[in-house]
Design a protein around this motif. Structure first.
Motif, PDB file in Angstrom:
ATOM      1  N   MET A   1      31.252  -3.660 -11.551  1.00  0.00           N
ATOM      2  CA  MET A   1      32.388  -3.938 -12.404  1.00  0.00           C
ATOM      3  C   MET A   1      32.378  -5.415 -12.767  1.00  0.00           C
ATOM      4  SD  MET A   1      36.297  -2.925 -11.793  1.00  0.00           S
ATOM      5  CE  MET A   1      37.389  -4.271 -11.590  1.00  0.00           C
ATOM      6  N   ALA A   2      32.553  -5.744 -14.026  1.00  0.00           N
ATOM      7  CA  ALA A   2      32.538  -7.124 -14.499  1.00  0.00           C
ATOM      8  C   ALA A   2      33.793  -7.854 -14.057  1.00  0.00           C
ATOM      9  CB  ALA A   2      32.431  -7.153 -16.014  1.00  0.00           C
ATOM     10  N   GLN A   3      33.607  -9.126 -13.711  1.00  0.00           N
ATOM     11  CA  GLN A   3      34.748  -9.962 -13.395  1.00  0.00           C
ATOM     12  C   GLN A   3      35.372 -10.454 -14.685  1.00  0.00           C
ATOM     13  OE1 GLN A   3      32.849 -12.914 -10.885  1.00  0.00           O
ATOM     14  NE2 GLN A   3      34.206 -12.267  -9.252  1.00  0.00           N
ATOM     15  N   LEU A   4      36.684 -10.595 -14.702  1.00  0.00           N
ATOM     16  CA  LEU A   4      37.387 -11.089 -15.870  1.00  0.00           C
ATOM     17  C   LEU A   4      38.167 -12.333 -15.499  1.00  0.00           C
ATOM     18  CD1 LEU A   4      38.784  -7.723 -17.283  1.00  0.00           C
ATOM     19  CD2 LEU A   4      36.811  -9.001 -18.095  1.00  0.00           C
ATOM     20  N   ASP A   5      38.410 -13.181 -16.501  1.00  0.00           N
ATOM     21  CA  ASP A   5      39.195 -14.385 -16.308  1.00  0.00           C
ATOM     22  C   ASP A   5      40.065 -14.551 -17.538  1.00  0.00           C
ATOM     23  OD1 ASP A   5      40.155 -16.681 -15.206  1.00  0.00           O
ATOM     24  OD2 ASP A   5      38.249 -17.742 -15.152  1.00  0.00           O
ATOM     25  N   PHE A   6      41.180 -15.263 -17.413  1.00  0.00           N
ATOM     26  CA  PHE A   6      42.019 -15.534 -18.563  1.00  0.00           C
ATOM     27  C   PHE A   6      41.287 -16.477 -19.509  1.00  0.00           C
ATOM     28  CE2 PHE A   6      45.249 -14.669 -15.255  1.00  0.00           C
ATOM     29  CZ  PHE A   6      45.802 -13.539 -15.838  1.00  0.00           C
ATOM     30  N   TYR A   7      41.438 -16.267 -20.815  1.00  0.00           N
ATOM     31  CA  TYR A   7      40.800 -17.121 -21.799  1.00  0.00           C
ATOM     32  C   TYR A   7      41.724 -18.292 -22.113  1.00  0.00           C
ATOM     33  CZ  TYR A   7      38.738 -18.847 -26.077  1.00  0.00           C
ATOM     34  OH  TYR A   7      38.168 -19.652 -27.019  1.00  0.00           O
ATOM     35  N   ILE A   8      41.175 -19.494 -22.035  1.00  0.00           N
ATOM     36  CA  ILE A   8      41.929 -20.700 -22.359  1.00  0.00           C
ATOM     37  C   ILE A   8      41.381 -21.261 -23.661  1.00  0.00           C
ATOM     38  CG2 ILE A   8      42.457 -23.048 -21.617  1.00  0.00           C
ATOM     39  CD1 ILE A   8      42.336 -22.016 -18.740  1.00  0.00           C
ATOM     40  N   ASP A   9      42.272 -21.504 -24.611  1.00  0.00           N
ATOM     41  CA  ASP A   9      41.879 -22.057 -25.903  1.00  0.00           C
ATOM     42  C   ASP A   9      41.311 -23.457 -25.677  1.00  0.00           C
ATOM     43  OD1 ASP A   9      41.803 -23.389 -28.363  1.00  0.00           O
ATOM     44  OD2 ASP A   9      43.486 -22.228 -29.150  1.00  0.00           O
ATOM     45  N   PRO A  10      40.041 -23.692 -26.017  1.00  0.00           N
ATOM     46  CA  PRO A  10      39.437 -24.995 -25.748  1.00  0.00           C
ATOM     47  C   PRO A  10      40.066 -26.135 -26.543  1.00  0.00           C
ATOM     48  CG  PRO A  10      37.895 -23.580 -26.931  1.00  0.00           C
ATOM     49  CD  PRO A  10      39.100 -22.760 -26.615  1.00  0.00           C
ATOM     50  N   ALA A  11      40.698 -25.838 -27.678  1.00  0.00           N
ATOM     51  CA  ALA A  11      41.320 -26.883 -28.487  1.00  0.00           C
ATOM     52  C   ALA A  11      42.637 -27.362 -27.890  1.00  0.00           C
ATOM     53  CB  ALA A  11      41.547 -26.377 -29.908  1.00  0.00           C
ATOM     54  N   THR A  12      43.394 -26.447 -27.275  1.00  0.00           N
ATOM     55  CA  THR A  12      44.715 -26.812 -26.768  1.00  0.00           C
ATOM     56  C   THR A  12      44.786 -26.884 -25.248  1.00  0.00           C
ATOM     57  OG1 THR A  12      45.474 -24.515 -26.661  1.00  0.00           O
ATOM     58  CG2 THR A  12      45.820 -25.694 -28.745  1.00  0.00           C
ATOM     59  N   GLY A  13      43.879 -26.176 -24.575  1.00  0.00           N
ATOM     60  CA  GLY A  13      43.934 -26.113 -23.121  1.00  0.00           C
ATOM     61  C   GLY A  13      44.967 -25.121 -22.613  1.00  0.00           C
ATOM     62  N   ASP A  14      45.540 -24.323 -23.514  1.00  0.00           N
ATOM     63  CA  ASP A  14      46.564 -23.344 -23.151  1.00  0.00           C
ATOM     64  C   ASP A  14      45.970 -21.936 -23.098  1.00  0.00           C
ATOM     65  OD1 ASP A  14      48.554 -25.307 -23.148  1.00  0.00           O
ATOM     66  OD2 ASP A  14      48.936 -25.050 -25.285  1.00  0.00           O
ATOM     67  N   LEU A  15      46.646 -21.046 -22.367  1.00  0.00           N
ATOM     68  CA  LEU A  15      46.254 -19.644 -22.395  1.00  0.00           C
ATOM     69  C   LEU A  15      46.365 -19.135 -23.820  1.00  0.00           C
ATOM     70  CD1 LEU A  15      48.037 -18.240 -19.225  1.00  0.00           C
ATOM     71  CD2 LEU A  15      45.589 -18.528 -19.554  1.00  0.00           C
TER      72      LEU A  15
ATOM     73  N   PHE B   1      47.308 -16.428 -26.313  1.00  0.00           N
ATOM     74  CA  PHE B   1      48.117 -15.225 -26.471  1.00  0.00           C
ATOM     75  C   PHE B   1      48.092 -14.728 -27.912  1.00  0.00           C
ATOM     76  CE2 PHE B   1      50.141 -17.161 -22.735  1.00  0.00           C
ATOM     77  CZ  PHE B   1      50.171 -16.073 -21.885  1.00  0.00           C
ATOM     78  N   SER B   2      47.115 -15.206 -28.713  1.00  0.00           N
ATOM     79  CA  SER B   2      47.098 -14.872 -30.138  1.00  0.00           C
ATOM     80  C   SER B   2      47.016 -13.366 -30.395  1.00  0.00           C
ATOM     81  CB  SER B   2      45.953 -15.588 -30.843  1.00  0.00           C
ATOM     82  OG  SER B   2      44.713 -15.230 -30.269  1.00  0.00           O
ATOM     83  N   ASN B   3      46.330 -12.627 -29.566  1.00  0.00           N
ATOM     84  CA  ASN B   3      46.236 -11.169 -29.694  1.00  0.00           C
ATOM     85  C   ASN B   3      46.596 -10.523 -28.363  1.00  0.00           C
ATOM     86  OD1 ASN B   3      45.287 -11.149 -32.383  1.00  0.00           O
ATOM     87  ND2 ASN B   3      43.262 -11.741 -31.662  1.00  0.00           N
ATOM     88  N   GLY B   4      47.730 -10.911 -27.802  1.00  0.00           N
ATOM     89  CA  GLY B   4      48.071 -10.494 -26.463  1.00  0.00           C
ATOM     90  C   GLY B   4      47.322 -11.412 -25.495  1.00  0.00           C
ATOM     91  N   LEU B   5      47.427 -11.179 -24.238  1.00  0.00           N
ATOM     92  CA  LEU B   5      46.735 -12.009 -23.247  1.00  0.00           C
ATOM     93  C   LEU B   5      45.249 -11.704 -23.303  1.00  0.00           C
ATOM     94  CD1 LEU B   5      46.959 -14.121 -21.064  1.00  0.00           C
ATOM     95  CD2 LEU B   5      47.332 -12.304 -19.411  1.00  0.00           C
ATOM     96  N   ARG B   6      44.460 -12.674 -23.695  1.00  0.00           N
ATOM     97  CA  ARG B   6      43.020 -12.484 -23.888  1.00  0.00           C
ATOM     98  C   ARG B   6      42.279 -12.750 -22.585  1.00  0.00           C
ATOM     99  NH1 ARG B   6      39.276 -15.924 -28.049  1.00  0.00           N
ATOM    100  NH2 ARG B   6      37.311 -15.067 -27.343  1.00  0.00           N
ATOM    101  N   LEU B   7      41.333 -11.885 -22.283  1.00  0.00           N
ATOM    102  CA  LEU B   7      40.489 -12.050 -21.106  1.00  0.00           C
ATOM    103  C   LEU B   7      39.060 -12.293 -21.554  1.00  0.00           C
ATOM    104  CD1 LEU B   7      41.829  -9.108 -18.911  1.00  0.00           C
ATOM    105  CD2 LEU B   7      42.445 -11.503 -18.746  1.00  0.00           C
TER     106      LEU B   7
END
Length: 124
Positions: free
Chosen positions: A1-15, A17-23
């Motif tokens: 099973m693949a590991q997942l992590d929250f995606y952080i926008d590299p431009a803002t440093g924030d999580l 949420f543009s299309n829901g919580l992105r992994l």
């Protein structure tokens, strides 16, 4: 099973949420995200372990900073990141009068993925 992590926008440093919580699956993108987080994490900033962080104020942003010391600190932090096997195509430039620098490189991950990273503004 693949590991997942929250995606952080590299431009803002924030999580992101543009299309829901992105992994993001662990791979080149996720390792690059870890590298960016580690580089933006200041030495002594985390109160649970003050020996962690990038020594921006101690090594990089000083009047006596040398290109060698700056590159050593950046490369040390990158290579100490879990999942990074090597740094390739490392480029560094500095503008002393403007007190700025730019660094770009490609990382090779343990899974043979690659990711490009550029450091221009560390948020000071």
């Amino acid at each position: 099973m693949a590991q997942l992590d929250f995606y952080i926008d590299p431009a803002t440093g924030d999580l992101d949420f543009s299309n829901g919580l992105r992994l993001t699956e662990v791979g080149g993108e996720a390792v690059a995200q870890k590298v960016n987080i580690r580089l933006r994490f200041f030495f002594g900033e985390w109160r649970l372990n003050r020996s962690q962080g990038t020594k921006w104020f101690e090594t990089v942003l000083t009047k006596s900073a040398t290109d060698y010391n700056i590159n050593q600190e950046i490369q040390r932090r990158v290579l100490d990141t879990e999942g990074v096997r090597a740094i390739e195509d490392y480029k560094f430039s500095r503008d002393n009068p403007k007190r700025s620098f730019e660094c770009s490189f490609r990382i090779l991950t343990d899974n043979d993925d690659t990711a490009e990273i550029t450091i221009e503004d560390i948020g000071i």
